[in-house]
Write a protein that holds these residues in place. Structure first.
Motif, PDB file in Angstrom:
ATOM      1  N   ARG A 154      12.792   5.459   2.264  1.00  0.00           N
ATOM      2  CA  ARG A 154      12.026   5.554   1.006  1.00  0.00           C
ATOM      3  C   ARG A 154      12.560   4.566  -0.029  1.00  0.00           C
ATOM      4  O   ARG A 154      11.787   3.871  -0.685  1.00  0.00           O
ATOM      5  N   ARG A 155      13.875   4.539  -0.203  1.00  0.00           N
ATOM      6  CA  ARG A 155      14.472   3.621  -1.189  1.00  0.00           C
ATOM      7  C   ARG A 155      14.161   2.167  -0.856  1.00  0.00           C
ATOM      8  O   ARG A 155      14.062   1.333  -1.759  1.00  0.00           O
ATOM      9  N   GLU A 156      14.017   1.856   0.426  1.00  0.00           N
ATOM     10  CA  GLU A 156      13.705   0.487   0.859  1.00  0.00           C
ATOM     11  C   GLU A 156      12.216   0.179   0.767  1.00  0.00           C
ATOM     12  O   GLU A 156      11.781  -0.908   1.139  1.00  0.00           O
ATOM     13  N   GLY A 157      11.410   1.145   0.321  1.00  0.00           N
ATOM     14  CA  GLY A 157       9.973   0.924   0.166  1.00  0.00           C
ATOM     15  C   GLY A 157       9.171   1.100   1.441  1.00  0.00           C
ATOM     16  O   GLY A 157       8.015   0.673   1.513  1.00  0.00           O
ATOM     17  N   CYS A 158       9.744   1.733   2.435  1.00  0.00           N
ATOM     18  CA  CYS A 158       9.027   1.953   3.692  1.00  0.00           C
ATOM     19  C   CYS A 158       7.929   2.994   3.486  1.00  0.00           C
ATOM     20  O   CYS A 158       8.113   3.974   2.761  1.00  0.00           O
ATOM     21  N   LEU A 159       6.801   2.781   4.155  1.00  0.00           N
ATOM     22  CA  LEU A 159       5.695   3.729   4.104  1.00  0.00           C
ATOM     23  C   LEU A 159       5.620   4.588   5.348  1.00  0.00           C
ATOM     24  O   LEU A 159       4.833   5.533   5.404  1.00  0.00           O
ATOM     25  N   LEU A 160       6.448   4.278   6.343  1.00  0.00           N
ATOM     26  CA  LEU A 160       6.420   4.989   7.614  1.00  0.00           C
ATOM     27  C   LEU A 160       7.809   4.930   8.240  1.00  0.00           C
ATOM     28  O   LEU A 160       8.466   3.889   8.182  1.00  0.00           O
ATOM     29  N   VAL A 161       8.238   6.057   8.796  1.00  0.00           N
ATOM     30  CA  VAL A 161       9.474   6.099   9.576  1.00  0.00           C
ATOM     31  C   VAL A 161       9.066   6.433  11.006  1.00  0.00           C
ATOM     32  O   VAL A 161       8.316   7.376  11.237  1.00  0.00           O
TER      33      VAL A 161
END
Length: 150
Positions: free
Chosen positions: A112-119
């Motif tokens: 989330r902190r890295e701006g990811c929209l999907l894990v």
């Protein structure tokens, strides 16, 4: 779990990490904890890549868990950045303690902190206990994976 530290892995952690990678039926066939040479070279590549996060969980000065998180910029999903969780391992003495959940929480929060929209993550088809674990954490089995050995 207040005595738990999740931190970037160092070269000094390699023996413990590789031992955890080898500590199951699949890993026992494909890992070589007696020869750390190839792991040292891989660690150097990982450490030099800004999109890699290789972490260890340490309790009481002992390495008890690990995972690798890769941040993947992409064009699909309207240019979304995603993350990939790999090589999640918990020391045999710590399984069932909640440590795996803490490591996955760390990976999701970092994503989330890295701006990811999907894990996303993959898990060998034979690891049915792991599949149940990931589903309890909210992951869904949404894709069929393929591999080609080179």
């Amino acid at each position: 779990m207040s005595d738990l530290e999740i931190r970037p892995a160092t070269a000094d952690d390699l023996a413990a990490v590789v031992a955890m990678l080898a500590d199951d039926p699949l890993g026992a066939r494909r890992e070589s904890p007696g020869d750390l040479t190839p792991y040292r070279a891989a660690f150097e590549r990982i450490a030099a890549d800004p999109n890699q996060r290789l972490v260890v969980a340490v309790r009481g000065g002992r390495t008890v868990g690990t995972l690798q998180l890769t941040i993947i910029p992409g064009l699909s999903r309207r240019g979304a950045t995603r993350s990939l969780i790999e090589a999640v391992r918990i020391h045999a003495d710590e399984r069932g303690s909640g440590l795996g959940s803490r490591l996955i929480e760390w990976a999701v929060d970092t994503s989330r902190r890295e701006g990811c929209l999907l894990v996303q993550l993959t898990s060998d088809a034979s690891r049915t206990d792991a599949h149940r674990f990931y589903e309890r954490l909210g992951f869904t089995a949404s894709h069929v994976g393929f591999k080609l050995q080179l």
